[in-house]
Design a protein around this motif. Structure first.
Motif, PDB file in Angstrom:
ATOM      1  N   SER A 153      -8.867  -3.554   4.369  1.00 22.80           N
ATOM      2  CA  SER A 153      -8.667  -4.554   3.319  1.00 22.80           C
ATOM      3  C   SER A 153      -7.897  -5.759   3.844  1.00 22.80           C
ATOM      4  CB  SER A 153      -7.926  -3.914   2.141  1.00 22.80           C
ATOM      5  OG  SER A 153      -7.652  -4.872   1.154  1.00 22.80           O
ATOM      6  N   ASP A 207      -9.643   5.004  19.368  1.00 21.00           N
ATOM      7  CA  ASP A 207      -9.968   5.089  17.949  1.00 21.00           C
ATOM      8  C   ASP A 207      -9.511   3.842  17.186  1.00 21.00           C
ATOM      9  OD1 ASP A 207     -11.129   7.514  18.486  1.00 21.00           O
ATOM     10  OD2 ASP A 207      -9.398   8.683  17.841  1.00 21.00           O
ATOM     11  N   LYS A 247     -15.504  -1.805  14.083  1.00 24.10           N
ATOM     12  CA  LYS A 247     -16.212  -1.567  12.822  1.00 24.10           C
ATOM     13  C   LYS A 247     -15.941  -2.719  11.852  1.00 24.10           C
ATOM     14  CE  LYS A 247     -16.210   1.716   8.937  1.00 24.10           C
ATOM     15  NZ  LYS A 247     -15.700   0.793   7.928  1.00 24.10           N
ATOM     16  N   TYR A 263      -6.472   7.492  11.147  1.00 21.52           N
ATOM     17  CA  TYR A 263      -6.908   8.859  10.899  1.00 21.52           C
ATOM     18  C   TYR A 263      -6.813   9.279   9.436  1.00 21.52           C
ATOM     19  CZ  TYR A 263      -6.839   9.200  15.959  1.00 21.52           C
ATOM     20  OH  TYR A 263      -7.073   8.987  17.292  1.00 21.52           O
ATOM     21  N   SER A 264      -6.327   8.382   8.577  1.00 17.62           N
ATOM     22  CA  SER A 264      -6.276   8.729   7.157  1.00 17.62           C
ATOM     23  C   SER A 264      -7.157   7.773   6.365  1.00 17.62           C
ATOM     24  CB  SER A 264      -4.843   8.676   6.622  1.00 17.62           C
ATOM     25  OG  SER A 264      -4.434   7.350   6.375  1.00 17.62           O
ATOM     26  N   GLU A 265      -7.740   8.290   5.304  1.00 13.53           N
ATOM     27  CA  GLU A 265      -8.601   7.461   4.453  1.00 13.53           C
ATOM     28  C   GLU A 265      -7.823   6.287   3.865  1.00 13.53           C
ATOM     29  OE1 GLU A 265     -11.311   8.062   0.495  1.00 13.53           O
ATOM     30  OE2 GLU A 265     -11.170   9.741   1.897  1.00 13.53           O
ATOM     31  N   LYS A 266      -6.610   6.566   3.364  1.00 12.84           N
ATOM     32  CA  LYS A 266      -5.786   5.493   2.802  1.00 12.84           C
ATOM     33  C   LYS A 266      -5.411   4.462   3.855  1.00 12.84           C
ATOM     34  CE  LYS A 266      -2.434   5.839  -0.141  1.00 12.84           C
ATOM     35  NZ  LYS A 266      -1.183   6.215  -0.824  1.00 12.84           N
ATOM     36  N   TYR A 324       0.815  -1.221   0.000  1.00 16.80           N
ATOM     37  CA  TYR A 324       0.000   0.000   0.000  1.00 16.80           C
ATOM     38  C   TYR A 324       0.848   1.269   0.000  1.00 16.80           C
ATOM     39  CZ  TYR A 324      -3.799  -3.216   0.908  1.00 16.80           C
ATOM     40  OH  TYR A 324      -4.704  -4.242   0.809  1.00 16.80           O
ATOM     41  N   PHE A 339     -12.118   1.287  15.414  1.00 16.79           N
ATOM     42  CA  PHE A 339     -11.993   0.913  14.008  1.00 16.79           C
ATOM     43  C   PHE A 339     -12.038  -0.606  13.842  1.00 16.79           C
ATOM     44  CE2 PHE A 339      -9.601   0.066  10.063  1.00 16.79           C
ATOM     45  CZ  PHE A 339     -10.476   0.689   9.180  1.00 16.79           C
ATOM     46  N   ARG A 363      -7.076   3.702   6.718  1.00 16.69           N
ATOM     47  CA  ARG A 363      -8.261   2.909   7.075  1.00 16.69           C
ATOM     48  C   ARG A 363      -8.610   1.917   5.969  1.00 16.69           C
ATOM     49  NH1 ARG A 363      -9.821   7.928   8.611  1.00 16.69           N
ATOM     50  NH2 ARG A 363     -11.184   8.149   6.810  1.00 16.69           N
ATOM     51  N   ALA A 364      -8.514   2.343   4.714  1.00 12.18           N
ATOM     52  CA  ALA A 364      -8.831   1.452   3.598  1.00 12.18           C
ATOM     53  C   ALA A 364      -7.851   0.272   3.561  1.00 12.18           C
ATOM     54  CB  ALA A 364      -8.787   2.218   2.277  1.00 12.18           C
TER      55      ALA A 364
END
Length: 141
Positions: free
Chosen positions: A41, A83, A90, A31-34, A16, A87, A36-37
């Motif tokens: 994954s 956090d 989730k 805290y970042s979209e990348k 990644y 996550f 978390r993605a």
């Protein structure tokens, strides 16, 4: 027996192309979209592998470097632990696979050589802050 994720750090770097916080390493990725993605994954991939072999899955927070001193030196605060647990909860809610969440602690000093290793009492002191935060999140009353 259960399946546990492996080498998240290496995979996050190599597959990644993510970089980690200088103080708290992978914990800041939530805290970042990348970040978390990528984490999502990987954890979903491991959950699918566990399902294929009819095993429960254990995922741990990427908090190996979130002792009090490192967190205080960073731009983050104690909410970093919560956090990361949130996550993972989730991710747990997104899979039908039997999945457990653990809190990952890291060592003081060099894990490979033992340099700067702590004695038992100092280790209790060193880990108590983070263990307390993880306990509050993972073992609510």
């Amino acid at each position: 027996m259960c399946l546990m994720e492996g080498a998240l750090g290496e995979r996050l770097k190599r597959e990644y192309h993510l970089t980690f916080d200088e103080h708290v390493d992978m914990a800041g990725l939530v805290y970042s979209e990348k970040g978390r993605a990528a984490l999502g994954s990987l954890w979903h991939e491991y959950a699918r592998i566990a399902a294929r072999y009819a095993l429960p899955f254990l995922a741990t927070t990427p908090t190996r470097r979130t002792d009090r001193k490192r967190v205080e030196a960073s731009v983050f605060d104690a909410a970093l632990i919560k956090d990361n647990v949130d996550f993972l909860r989730k991710i747990q809610g997104e899979t039908s696979q039997e999945m457990y969440i653990g809190g990952l602690l890291g060592c003081h000093g060099d894990a490979y050589t033992g340099a700067d290793a702590l004695d038992t009492e100092d280790a209790k002191t060193f880990h108590s802050w983070e263990v307390g935060l993880l306990h509050d999140q993972l073992c609510p009353p």
